[in-house]
Design an enzyme around this catalytic site. Structure first.
Site, PDB file in Angstrom:
ATOM      1  N   MET A  49       0.835  -1.200   0.000  1.00  0.00           N
ATOM      2  CA  MET A  49       0.000   0.000   0.000  1.00  0.00           C
ATOM      3  C   MET A  49       0.868   1.247   0.000  1.00  0.00           C
ATOM      4  SD  MET A  49      -2.780  -1.150   2.901  1.00  0.00           S
ATOM      5  CE  MET A  49      -1.488  -1.716   4.029  1.00  0.00           C
ATOM      6  N   ILE A 105       2.439  -5.186   8.164  1.00  0.00           N
ATOM      7  CA  ILE A 105       3.863  -4.852   8.225  1.00  0.00           C
ATOM      8  C   ILE A 105       4.067  -3.352   8.082  1.00  0.00           C
ATOM      9  CG2 ILE A 105       6.127  -5.237   7.160  1.00  0.00           C
ATOM     10  CD1 ILE A 105       5.062  -7.901   6.112  1.00  0.00           C
ATOM     11  N   GLY A 162       1.347   4.201   4.611  1.00  0.00           N
ATOM     12  CA  GLY A 162       2.145   3.360   3.719  1.00  0.00           C
ATOM     13  C   GLY A 162       2.645   2.095   4.387  1.00  0.00           C
ATOM     14  N   SER A 163       2.435   0.930   3.767  1.00  0.00           N
ATOM     15  CA  SER A 163       2.765  -0.317   4.444  1.00  0.00           C
ATOM     16  C   SER A 163       2.493  -1.519   3.542  1.00  0.00           C
ATOM     17  CB  SER A 163       1.940  -0.420   5.727  1.00  0.00           C
ATOM     18  OG  SER A 163       0.604  -0.033   5.472  1.00  0.00           O
ATOM     19  N   ARG A 164       2.368  -2.696   4.156  1.00  0.00           N
ATOM     20  CA  ARG A 164       2.189  -3.927   3.391  1.00  0.00           C
ATOM     21  C   ARG A 164       1.458  -4.966   4.243  1.00  0.00           C
ATOM     22  NH1 ARG A 164       7.547  -7.323   1.499  1.00  0.00           N
ATOM     23  NH2 ARG A 164       6.731  -9.419   1.823  1.00  0.00           N
TER      24      ARG A 164
END
Length: 232
Positions: A102, A159, A189-191
């Site tokens: 993301m 994450i 922002g991440s995953r």
């Protein structure tokens, strides 16, 4: 994407987790505007972006227990067989992992990929390297949950990344979740990694954009084999 789809994903309510941030951005805009008027308009643009970041759109989730649904908006950054993190207490053998990255313009609400009950939940401190890197799955700060689903235990890992420094998860062990149900978010922002038990066949391709709560990541029992894609 049609104009209707764009508006459907933009003109939506702000999640309550974003209220303090939107208020802080706007207050800062007023202060900066008092110092120098052009700064107010810059701050206002940033305030609108903050509200956009914390948007919480409604989604139409497919109701099929053979389907695994994307837990987030973003880009499919990894599809591979890997050993899941130890804290998930899943198989010591490689499992299918599908990762969704993301960026700061994606909606950051996280959703359950399958229907089931949360059996395990653990938070682990770590680094804040680029979430697109493969080592982020093991090195970065993360929050992991295991859902006992129709086809076995599914691991879902939030994450943190370079910019994301706050993982939010409002589910608890023993809580039932429906596919597509909101369980958390990651700020800025991440995953998300999804670990799937044997029998799941990917239904997305690397680089494809996914829509949280709607896009089918994988499927059980189809016998069709992995998806093949081409640029068009």
């Amino acid at each position: 994407m049609s104009l209707f789809d764009t508006m459907r994903n933009t003109l939506v309510p702000v999640h309550k987790e974003g209220y303090p941030f939107v208020a802080a951005f706007f207050a800062a805009s007023l202060v900066l505007g008092w110092i120098w008027e052009p700064l107010f308009w810059i701050g206002l643009v940033l305030t609108l972006w903050c509200a956009y970041f914390f948007r919480d759109p409604e989604r139409m989730t497919p109701q099929d227990e053979d389907l695994v649904i994307s837990p987030a908006d973003g880009r499919i950054s990894s599809i591979q067989m890997v050993t899941p993190p130890e804290e998930l207490n899943l198989s010591s053998e490689p499992m299918l992992r599908i990762s969704v990255f993301m960026n700061v313009f994606d909606a950051h609400i996280n959703r359950a990929p399958v229907r089931g009950t949360v059996s395990h939940l653990v938070y682990r401190e770590g680094q804040f390297v680029n979430a697109e890197l493969d080592k982020a799955s093991t090195d970065n700060e993360r929050n992991s949950l295991v859902i006992d689903g129709p086809h076995g235990q599914v691991g879902v890992v939030q994450i943190a990344g370079l910019v994301a420094r706050r993982i939010v998860c409002w589910t608890t062990p023993g809580q039932p979740l429906d596919a597509g149900e909101r369980f958390g978010l990651i700020r800025f922002g991440s995953r998300l990694d999804v670990y799937l038990p044997a029998g799941a066949e990917p239904r997305v391709a690397l680089g494809q954009r996914s829509v949280g709560g709607e896009t089918v990541l994988a499927e059980y029992g189809s016998g069709k084999g992995p998806v093949i894609s081409r640029r068009s």
